[in-house]
Scaffold this motif. Structure first.
Motif, PDB file in Angstrom:
ATOM      1  N   GLY A  13     -66.940  19.093  65.589  1.00 52.48           N
ATOM      2  CA  GLY A  13     -68.152  18.331  65.340  1.00 52.48           C
ATOM      3  C   GLY A  13     -68.390  17.904  63.913  1.00 52.48           C
ATOM      4  N   VAL A  14     -67.368  17.371  63.235  1.00 51.72           N
ATOM      5  CA  VAL A  14     -67.588  16.860  61.880  1.00 51.72           C
ATOM      6  C   VAL A  14     -68.500  15.642  61.938  1.00 51.72           C
ATOM      7  CG1 VAL A  14     -65.400  17.717  60.961  1.00 51.72           C
ATOM      8  CG2 VAL A  14     -65.507  15.415  61.961  1.00 51.72           C
ATOM      9  N   ASN A  15     -69.129  15.322  60.815  1.00 47.74           N
ATOM     10  CA  ASN A  15     -70.004  14.153  60.751  1.00 47.74           C
ATOM     11  C   ASN A  15     -69.231  12.849  60.614  1.00 47.74           C
ATOM     12  OD1 ASN A  15     -71.717  16.464  59.133  1.00 47.74           O
ATOM     13  ND2 ASN A  15     -72.967  15.246  60.528  1.00 47.74           N
ATOM     14  N   GLY A  16     -68.082  12.903  59.946  1.00 52.20           N
ATOM     15  CA  GLY A  16     -67.305  11.686  59.728  1.00 52.20           C
ATOM     16  C   GLY A  16     -65.899  12.018  59.277  1.00 52.20           C
ATOM     17  N   ILE A  17     -65.059  10.982  59.207  1.00 51.12           N
ATOM     18  CA  ILE A  17     -63.651  11.155  58.851  1.00 51.12           C
ATOM     19  C   ILE A  17     -63.245  10.074  57.848  1.00 51.12           C
ATOM     20  CG2 ILE A  17     -61.261  11.061  59.693  1.00 51.12           C
ATOM     21  CD1 ILE A  17     -62.318  12.071  62.413  1.00 51.12           C
ATOM     22  N   VAL A  18     -62.590  10.508  56.766  1.00 52.75           N
ATOM     23  CA  VAL A  18     -61.916   9.601  55.842  1.00 52.75           C
ATOM     24  C   VAL A  18     -60.437   9.925  55.944  1.00 52.75           C
ATOM     25  CG1 VAL A  18     -61.524   9.001  53.425  1.00 52.75           C
ATOM     26  CG2 VAL A  18     -63.854   9.320  54.248  1.00 52.75           C
ATOM     27  N   ILE A  19     -59.628   8.941  56.272  1.00 51.94           N
ATOM     28  CA  ILE A  19     -58.230   9.238  56.575  1.00 51.94           C
ATOM     29  C   ILE A  19     -57.288   8.129  56.125  1.00 51.94           C
ATOM     30  CG2 ILE A  19     -58.466   8.265  58.915  1.00 51.94           C
ATOM     31  CD1 ILE A  19     -56.425  10.401  59.868  1.00 51.94           C
ATOM     32  N   SER A  20     -56.159   8.548  55.577  1.00 50.60           N
ATOM     33  CA  SER A  20     -55.018   7.664  55.377  1.00 50.60           C
ATOM     34  C   SER A  20     -54.009   8.032  56.460  1.00 50.60           C
ATOM     35  CB  SER A  20     -54.406   7.852  53.986  1.00 50.60           C
ATOM     36  OG  SER A  20     -53.238   7.074  53.858  1.00 50.60           O
ATOM     37  N   PRO A  21     -53.837   7.211  57.481  1.00 47.03           N
ATOM     38  CA  PRO A  21     -52.983   7.584  58.619  1.00 47.03           C
ATOM     39  C   PRO A  21     -51.512   7.659  58.243  1.00 47.03           C
ATOM     40  CG  PRO A  21     -54.472   5.774  59.167  1.00 47.03           C
ATOM     41  CD  PRO A  21     -54.480   5.909  57.674  1.00 47.03           C
ATOM     42  N   ASN A  22     -50.830   8.650  58.790  1.00 49.58           N
ATOM     43  CA  ASN A  22     -49.389   8.772  58.562  1.00 49.58           C
ATOM     44  C   ASN A  22     -48.659   7.558  59.118  1.00 49.58           C
ATOM     45  OD1 ASN A  22     -46.934  10.280  57.818  1.00 49.58           O
ATOM     46  ND2 ASN A  22     -46.609  10.432  60.028  1.00 49.58           N
ATOM     47  N   GLU A  23     -48.941   7.210  60.369  1.00 51.24           N
ATOM     48  CA  GLU A  23     -48.406   6.002  60.998  1.00 51.24           C
ATOM     49  C   GLU A  23     -49.576   5.333  61.715  1.00 51.24           C
ATOM     50  OE1 GLU A  23     -44.057   6.865  62.684  1.00 51.24           O
ATOM     51  OE2 GLU A  23     -45.462   8.483  63.119  1.00 51.24           O
ATOM     52  N   VAL A  24     -49.797   4.068  61.437  1.00 55.76           N
ATOM     53  CA  VAL A  24     -51.003   3.423  61.933  1.00 55.76           C
ATOM     54  C   VAL A  24     -51.058   3.367  63.462  1.00 55.76           C
ATOM     55  CG1 VAL A  24     -51.477   2.115  59.847  1.00 55.76           C
ATOM     56  CG2 VAL A  24     -49.925   1.155  61.545  1.00 55.76           C
ATOM     57  N   ASP A  25     -49.966   3.053  64.105  1.00 51.95           N
ATOM     58  CA  ASP A  25     -49.990   2.960  65.567  1.00 51.95           C
ATOM     59  C   ASP A  25     -50.053   4.337  66.216  1.00 51.95           C
ATOM     60  OD1 ASP A  25     -49.902   0.227  65.389  1.00 51.95           O
ATOM     61  OD2 ASP A  25     -47.760   0.047  65.839  1.00 51.95           O
ATOM     62  N   ALA A  26     -49.309   5.280  65.668  1.00 52.66           N
ATOM     63  CA  ALA A  26     -49.284   6.625  66.252  1.00 52.66           C
ATOM     64  C   ALA A  26     -50.637   7.333  66.132  1.00 52.66           C
ATOM     65  CB  ALA A  26     -48.198   7.469  65.588  1.00 52.66           C
ATOM     66  N   MET A  27     -51.392   7.012  65.078  1.00 47.01           N
ATOM     67  CA  MET A  27     -52.690   7.666  64.869  1.00 47.01           C
ATOM     68  C   MET A  27     -53.835   6.964  65.586  1.00 47.01           C
ATOM     69  SD  MET A  27     -52.126  10.392  63.311  1.00 47.01           S
ATOM     70  CE  MET A  27     -53.870  10.789  63.209  1.00 47.01           C
ATOM     71  N   ALA A  28     -53.590   5.791  66.132  1.00 50.13           N
ATOM     72  CA  ALA A  28     -54.662   5.023  66.779  1.00 50.13           C
ATOM     73  C   ALA A  28     -55.371   5.780  67.901  1.00 50.13           C
ATOM     74  CB  ALA A  28     -54.114   3.693  67.289  1.00 50.13           C
ATOM     75  N   PRO A  29     -54.655   6.462  68.808  1.00 46.39           N
ATOM     76  CA  PRO A  29     -55.367   7.159  69.894  1.00 46.39           C
ATOM     77  C   PRO A  29     -56.335   8.238  69.397  1.00 46.39           C
ATOM     78  CG  PRO A  29     -53.050   6.892  70.454  1.00 46.39           C
ATOM     79  CD  PRO A  29     -53.185   6.505  69.012  1.00 46.39           C
ATOM     80  N   ALA A  30     -55.929   9.006  68.389  1.00 39.93           N
ATOM     81  CA  ALA A  30     -56.802  10.058  67.875  1.00 39.93           C
ATOM     82  C   ALA A  30     -58.031   9.463  67.196  1.00 39.93           C
ATOM     83  CB  ALA A  30     -56.037  10.955  66.896  1.00 39.93           C
TER      84      ALA A  30
END
Length: 331
Positions: free
Chosen positions: A98-115
């Motif tokens: 239950g975090v309030n928000g996420i700041v992320i640099s994705p490892n692989e843009v397509d692979a991280m899309a579902p999460a």
């Protein structure tokens, strides 16, 4: 193993990864939290980068944490360990907690899309940095560099240095990573218009890795009859590895070396003349801006404007070292 057994085994591995991530992300408060917290609440934000083995991402994470401390929010650190499976598990564990928000640099843009879509569906706002995930249209925002323009800047510097033409070796970044794709595209956009003068004689990925930058360059120099005029790389780690190979072949000073990221070590080499140039894309500014935008939304519902903010990279040479974001870290 039957198909059913393989599916069960795969599901078990995924569940185990999420469980491990949940433990590693200890400190996120349990329970479901609203994405719009009151002023009295301590906001909790997941900060995630592809891999803390890279100095670039260490700097980015440090800036995320520094901006979080400045704004009075808690940053939970996630090291993706250059694995989309690991980073996905970290995001899913954060959603579950239950975090309030996420700041992320994705490892692989397509692979991280579902999460990331899962986070958006759970009403957890997400701001990406460095790498933009086009397959998740409802991200709160993105702050990055215009990596295509960064690649173009590398090409323009080559043309300025070698007005009569040059033979070029190109070390590409991690396959599937947005910056690697865009930097390569930008380089080709300019150079391919002048193929009669600027010939890419060798081109291969070294996966943003210094050791691979060294080994790939060693192999290239051994296979090419004549050394290239320029070695250009999609990050500084690769060009610093290439520099070692150039030195081993007694070619120091005879090949122009151009990196990307303006790491302190690369800036030191630009300063002493052993590296021709690097590209500054302002990763610290990207990171702090992303946290600012996310916190503004969480506190008062202010949506980022523009939704996608791209900073324009610049080449750093001896002539403009003062423009580098991390010059103060040069030893």
């Amino acid at each position: 193993m039957t198909k059913m057994s393989r599916r069960k085994f795969g599901s078990a591995l995924r569940a185990a990864a999420i469980a491990v991530s949940a433990l590693s992300l200890g400190g996120i408060m349990a329970g479901t939290m609203s994405s719009a917290a009151s002023a009295e609440d301590k906001l909790v934000i997941l900060g995630s980068v592809p891999g803390l083995k890279f100095p670039f991402f260490v700097h980015m994470m440090n800036q995320i944490k520094a901006e979080g401390a400045k704004l009075g929010v808690e940053i939970v650190e996630s090291d993706g360990q250059v694995s989309s499976t690991k980073q996905t598990a970290d995001v899913e564990a954060a959603i579950a907690r239950g975090v309030n928000g996420i700041v992320i640099s994705p490892n692989e843009v397509d692979a991280m899309a579902p999460a990331l879509q899962e986070a958006v569906d759970a009403k957890i706002p997400v701001v990406t940095i460095d790498r933009y995930v086009t397959k998740v249209p409802d991200l709160l925002g993105h702050v990055g560099a215009d990596n295509s323009k960064g690649g173009e800047a590398q090409a323009e510097l080559i043309m300025k240095m070698f007005p009569n033409g040059a033979k070029i070796m190109n070390l590409q970044g991690q396959p599937g990573a947005g910056p690697a794709i865009d930097r390569n595209k930008g380089l080709h956009t300019i150079l391919d218009q002048h193929k009669d003068k600027y010939e890419i004689v060798f081109e291969q990925t070294a996966e943003f890795d210094r050791v691979k930058g060294l080994s790939v360059t060693e192999a290239a120099l051994a296979s090419l009859g004549t050394p290239p005029d320029v070695i250009v790389a999609a990050n500084d780690d690769m060009i610093l590895g290439a520099m070692e190979a150039v030195k081993a072949h007694n070619l120091s000073g005879k090949i122009a070396l151009i990196g990307f990221d303006a790491l302190p070590e690369a800036l030191a080499r630009v300063k002493d003349g052993s590296l021709t140039a690097t590209v500054e894309q302002f990763p610290g500014l990207q990171s702090s801006k992303a946290v600012d935008k996310l916190v503004a939304f969480l506190k008062d519902g202010t949506k980022p404007e523009p939704k996608v903010e791209l900073l324009t990279p610049i080449t750093i040479t001896k002539d403009n070292l003062d423009k580098a974001e991390r010059l103060g870290e040069v030893q």
